[in-house]
Design an enzyme around this catalytic site. Structure first.
Site, short mmCIF file in Angstrom:
data_model
loop_
_atom_site.label_atom_id
_atom_site.label_comp_id
_atom_site.label_asym_id
_atom_site.label_seq_id
_atom_site.Cartn_x
_atom_site.Cartn_y
_atom_site.Cartn_z
N CYS A 221 0.82 -1.23 0.00
CA CYS A 221 0.00 0.00 0.00
C CYS A 221 0.84 1.27 0.00
O CYS A 221 0.45 2.27 -0.60
CB CYS A 221 -0.96 0.00 1.18
SG CYS A 221 -0.15 -0.09 2.80
N HIS A 487 -1.80 1.20 7.21
CA HIS A 487 -2.32 1.10 5.84
C HIS A 487 -2.38 2.49 5.19
O HIS A 487 -3.00 3.41 5.73
CB HIS A 487 -3.72 0.47 5.85
CG HIS A 487 -4.30 0.30 4.48
ND1 HIS A 487 -3.66 -0.44 3.50
CD2 HIS A 487 -5.44 0.77 3.92
CE1 HIS A 487 -4.41 -0.41 2.40
NE2 HIS A 487 -5.48 0.32 2.64
#
Length: 576
Positions: A221, A487
């Site tokens: 990510c 994330h």
């Protein structure tokens, strides 16, 4: 002279000696006429008298059943053109541009890129540009003829059968695609290689929805969000995609640039989707070639990725040049916390950071990447930060004309103490340190300890600037990377101009299947984001929702989870 025992390791001064080592009857990889005893004695003498570096004799790495057998390479003559198209390949899976390795009998491997393939003295031969210079090698000239071009000490001409694919870069698709062959694995969008020049998108269009953007896989990510922000809707970083290779570049420069351009950026712009195995190829190259470990498996931060790709492999010119002589690709905000401020803007924090450090920008940057005052995913100096949609950098650039903070005429002096005092006061800024001569006398009458320094003004334009408003220099916010619980996601502006809409990108927004499944990326339009970025809208939202859980989910990520802000100067980028 007594022959060297077959299993004894032979050492020589440098790698080029191994291109004509001692001949062994019936051991040559390529059939040749047996050499005379005089030739054999001469060759043997050359090998036995060498005493320095451990490099060894080239060995067959293409499947021989006896790894201890030693092989010669024939003496090299004048190169001639490779066989015409349509003839049988000289070596399976090896061509110009292939990443290869050549092994020696002392377990030392040489890695490089095939730059030329042809016939030398009836022998299929590869011209390889090595990763590192080796004593005795040239720059691509053979027998007075230029065969290819590389840095001195890196050109190795070697029989083609002694080359094999570089094991470090074997194409391996993500485990979730390689480990299973279920029917539902094949309903993902196709991701063809796209060559040529593809401009960035100018609007969101049909890019919104699931299976759009860059597919995430195995902690990717940080890279997915950064690439999406840098290339989808802006060309400010496109120089990275097209700069021609230079002698100082890594031999793998062209391959890294090609994978980034043709397998990631171009498919993203043309088809709106990049499959995870394409990104994994780029991650593998970065892991092998940069000094940033764990790029294919571990959680990383965007600045680590930028260091590996932009600074080390692509060797891009630093985006920021400071008056101190330092250069950087992104700027980390270092400030002291003001307990009276609950929602600082990026503009305020940037001016405070520059005032504290005492440096300025040497020139207007085409791109300005700013890291928020937070460290890791847990510690944040401020619980919320307001990204400024326009960044006024006029007072942060050395030598740029500035207006007097009191009367608005051309400033001739700057007082750092006055600027710091204004920053500490509500609504103050770096501009308050710029003063004309008359206002300086009035301001410093009650501040005897303040010291002002003269500003450098181009006298050619001084008369014009004295009689008209001094122009301000602004940079436009076009992306915000955010992090929550390790994330990364991205808010990205989908066009140019102050009123262009914004979208939200998450490379792992959903998932199909469990252990053997795959992630589904998603792009969502955020119509309200422009209002949230305005000073009035952001503060109204902040007052209405004092707790993070009270904020709308996108607003919470924007204000509470901002990690890195991307700004651009389209006017400057045109000339870079």
């Amino acid at each position: 002279m007594q022959r060297t025992p077959q299993h004894e390791r032979v050492k020589s001064v440098n790698l080029i000696n191994h291109l004509a080592p001692e001949r062994r009857r019936n051991k040559t990889l390529i059939s040749s006429t047996p050499s005379s005893s005089e030739e054999h004695s001469s060759s043997s003498k050359m090998v036995h008298e060498a005493k320095k570096i451990e490099t060894g004799i080239l060995v067959d790495v293409c499947g021989t059943t006896n790894p201890e057998e030693l092989y010669d390479s024939p003496s090299l003559g004048s190169p001639r053109a490779a066989p015409p198209p349509g003839s049988p390949p000289l070596q399976e899976d090896i061509g110009v541009g292939s990443l290869v390795e050549v092994a020696t009998d002392v377990d030392q491997h040489y890695y490089g890129v095939v730059r030329w393939i042809g016939i030398i003295d009836e022998t299929p031969t590869a011209g390889v540009e090595l990763e590192q210079s080796v004593c005795g090698l040239g720059d691509g000239i053979h027998n007075g003829s230029r065969v290819f071009t590389c840095a001195a000490g890196r050109a190795l001409f070697v029989p083609l059968p002694l080359c094999r694919r570089d094991a470090r870069f074997r194409d391996t698709p993500p485990p979730d695609r390689a480990a299973t062959h279920r029917v539902d694995d094949f309903d993902q969008p196709d991701c063809p290689v796209v060559t040529g020049v593809v401009p960035p998108l100018s609007a969101l269009g049909d890019l919104e929805g699931k299976n759009r953007g860059i597919q995430g896989h195995h902690n990717s990510c940080y890279l997915d969000a950064t690439l999406f922000a840098m290339f989808t809707f802006t060309s400010v970083f496109d120089a990275l995609l097209y700069r021609p290779p230079e002698p100082e570049d890594s031999p793998h420069y062209s391959e890294v640039q090609r994978v980034l351009r043709e397998e990631v950026v171009n498919p993203l712009r043309r088809h709106g989707y990049v499959r995870a195995d394409r990104v994994m190829k780029l991650r593998t190259l970065l892991e092998r070639l940069s000094d940033v470990p764990g790029l294919t498996t571990e959680e990383k931060d965007p600045e680590e990725f930028l260091n590996g790709l932009v600074a080390q492999l692509l060797r891009a010119e630093p985006f920021l040049k400071l008056s101190s002589g330092q250069e950087a690709y992104c700027y980390q905000l270092f400030v002291e916390k003001d307990e009276h401020v609950t929602l600082p803007s990026v503009q305020q924090l940037l001016e405070q950071s520059f005032a504290t450090s005492g440096v300025k920008l040497s020139e207007v940057p085409a791109a300005f990447i700013i890291q928020m005052p937070r460290f890791g995913k847990n510690y944040k100096l401020y619980q919320r930060v307001q990204p400024s949609p326009l960044l006024d950098v006029t007072d942060l650039i050395e030598g740029l004309p500035r207006a007097c903070s009191v009367c608005g005429s051309l400033a001739r002096w700057e007082c750092a103490a006055c600027a710091r005092g204004a920053l500490d006061a509500a609504g103050g800024g770096a501009a308050d340190g710029a003063l004309c001569a008359a206002c300086l006398r009035l301001a410093h009458a009650s501040r005897p300890h303040h010291k002002a320094i003269p500003l450098t003004i181009c006298e050619e334009y001084a008369n014009i600037l004295e009689s008209c408003p001094v122009p301000r220099v602004y940079m436009e916010l076009f992306a915000v990377l955010c992090i929550e619980t390790s994330h990364y996601v991205a808010f990205v502006k989908t066009g140019a101009g102050h009123d262009a809409p914004w979208c939200f990108f998450d490379s792992m927004a959903d998932r199909k299947g469990e252990r053997n499944g795959y992630n589904i990326p998603e792009i969502v339009g955020i119509a309200e984001l422009g209002a949230w970025l305005s000073e009035e809208g952001g503060r109204a939202l902040h007052r209405a929702a004092p707790l993070d859980r009270q904020l709308p989910a996108p607003a919470k990520r924007l204000l509470a989870d901002a990690y890195m802000c991307f700004y651009r100067s389209p006017d400057v980028a045109m000339y870079r």
